[in-house]
Design a protein around this motif. Structure first.
Motif, PDB file in Angstrom:
ATOM      1  N   ALA A   1      35.249  42.396  34.785  1.00  0.00           N
ATOM      2  CA  ALA A   1      34.569  42.617  36.238  1.00  0.00           C
ATOM      3  C   ALA A   1      33.072  43.272  36.043  1.00  0.00           C
ATOM      4  O   ALA A   1      32.779  44.128  35.359  1.00  0.00           O
ATOM      5  CB  ALA A   1      35.502  43.647  36.883  1.00  0.00           C
ATOM      6  N   VAL A   2      32.381  42.816  37.082  1.00  0.00           N
ATOM      7  CA  VAL A   2      30.877  43.484  36.835  1.00  0.00           C
ATOM      8  C   VAL A   2      30.632  44.327  38.371  1.00  0.00           C
ATOM      9  O   VAL A   2      30.468  45.728  38.113  1.00  0.00           O
ATOM     10  CB  VAL A   2      29.736  42.503  36.973  1.00  0.00           C
ATOM     11  N   ALA A   3      31.063  43.649  39.410  1.00  0.00           N
ATOM     12  CA  ALA A   3      30.844  44.552  40.618  1.00  0.00           C
ATOM     13  C   ALA A   3      31.470  43.775  41.777  1.00  0.00           C
ATOM     14  O   ALA A   3      31.872  42.410  41.558  1.00  0.00           O
ATOM     15  CB  ALA A   3      29.176  44.370  41.183  1.00  0.00           C
ATOM     16  N   ALA A   4      31.849  44.400  42.805  1.00  0.00           N
ATOM     17  CA  ALA A   4      32.603  43.611  43.949  1.00  0.00           C
ATOM     18  C   ALA A   4      32.154  44.484  45.343  1.00  0.00           C
ATOM     19  O   ALA A   4      31.686  45.714  45.175  1.00  0.00           O
ATOM     20  CB  ALA A   4      34.079  43.864  43.729  1.00  0.00           C
ATOM     21  N   VAL A   5      32.429  43.662  46.304  1.00  0.00           N
ATOM     22  CA  VAL A   5      32.033  44.364  47.770  1.00  0.00           C
ATOM     23  C   VAL A   5      33.114  43.889  48.664  1.00  0.00           C
ATOM     24  O   VAL A   5      33.874  42.628  48.585  1.00  0.00           O
ATOM     25  CB  VAL A   5      30.704  43.663  47.941  1.00  0.00           C
ATOM     26  N   THR A   6      33.589  44.719  49.588  1.00  0.00           N
ATOM     27  CA  THR A   6      34.269  44.449  50.593  1.00  0.00           C
ATOM     28  C   THR A   6      33.804  43.220  51.492  1.00  0.00           C
ATOM     29  O   THR A   6      32.776  43.237  51.656  1.00  0.00           O
ATOM     30  CB  THR A   6      34.507  45.773  51.398  1.00  0.00           C
ATOM     31  N   SER A   7      34.542  42.762  52.585  1.00  0.00           N
ATOM     32  CA  SER A   7      34.454  41.802  53.166  1.00  0.00           C
ATOM     33  C   SER A   7      33.301  42.203  54.322  1.00  0.00           C
ATOM     34  O   SER A   7      32.340  41.297  54.406  1.00  0.00           O
ATOM     35  CB  SER A   7      35.483  41.385  54.087  1.00  0.00           C
ATOM     36  N   ALA A   8      33.032  43.444  54.799  1.00  0.00           N
ATOM     37  CA  ALA A   8      32.155  43.661  55.523  1.00  0.00           C
ATOM     38  C   ALA A   8      30.722  44.142  54.910  1.00  0.00           C
ATOM     39  O   ALA A   8      29.818  44.521  55.413  1.00  0.00           O
ATOM     40  CB  ALA A   8      32.629  44.782  56.697  1.00  0.00           C
ATOM     41  N   GLY A   9      30.946  44.425  53.816  1.00  0.00           N
ATOM     42  CA  GLY A   9      29.862  44.915  52.749  1.00  0.00           C
ATOM     43  C   GLY A   9      29.793  46.240  52.836  1.00  0.00           C
ATOM     44  O   GLY A   9      28.826  46.955  52.217  1.00  0.00           O
ATOM     45  N   SER A  10      30.546  47.242  53.461  1.00  0.00           N
ATOM     46  CA  SER A  10      30.522  48.622  53.527  1.00  0.00           C
ATOM     47  C   SER A  10      31.260  49.335  52.072  1.00  0.00           C
ATOM     48  O   SER A  10      30.735  50.515  52.056  1.00  0.00           O
ATOM     49  CB  SER A  10      31.608  49.064  54.730  1.00  0.00           C
ATOM     50  N   GLY A  11      31.580  48.665  51.308  1.00  0.00           N
ATOM     51  CA  GLY A  11      32.403  49.244  50.110  1.00  0.00           C
ATOM     52  C   GLY A  11      31.942  48.454  48.784  1.00  0.00           C
ATOM     53  O   GLY A  11      32.123  47.109  48.975  1.00  0.00           O
TER      54      GLY A  11
END
Length: 128
Positions: free
Chosen positions: A47-57
């Motif tokens: 894994a490198v990076a991830a983002v929540t559905s709304a982009g807030s996390g």
């Protein structure tokens, strides 16, 4: 079903920057958490990076924290990975992946098995 197509790979010099894009089609990804993974020759996918559905996390691997930034534009159905200060260890095939949003995403974002759909990957080679 969601299809993902990554772009932005190529050859880049040490210390350089690159931006990956992950364009989704088939349906909106606005309700999906999205991640970027990479796989170097002879190594497991990580894994490198991830983002929540709304982009807030957002979440980052320690190896890229402070150098990489993940973002998304749900209106364009696209996820991005901005990479700065690249070094040889960043050479890999980079994959975009997604899964339906869940509350526990913060504790599982780094697991390959948590993602339901994947792109074909884009190669980045960092050379001096």
């Amino acid at each position: 079903q969601v299809q993902l197509v990554e772009s932005g790979g190529g050859l880049v010099q040490t210390g350089g920057a690159r931006r990956h894009s992950c364009a989704a089609s088939g349906r909106s990804i606005s309700s999906y958490s999205m991640g970027w993974f990479r796989q170097a020759p002879g190594k497991e996918r990580e894994a490198v990076a991830a983002v929540t559905s709304a982009g807030s996390g957002t979440y980052y691997a320690d190896s890229v924290k402070g150098r990489f930034t993940i973002s998304r534009d749900n209106a364009k159905n696209t996820v991005y990975l901005h990479m700065n200060s690249l070094n040889h260890e960043d050479t890999a095939v980079y994959y975009c992946a997604g899964r339906p949003a869940v509350v526990r995403f913060g504790s599982v974002w780094f697991r390959v098995s948590e993602y339901d759909f994947w792109g074909q990957g884009t190669q980045v080679t960092v050379s001096s």
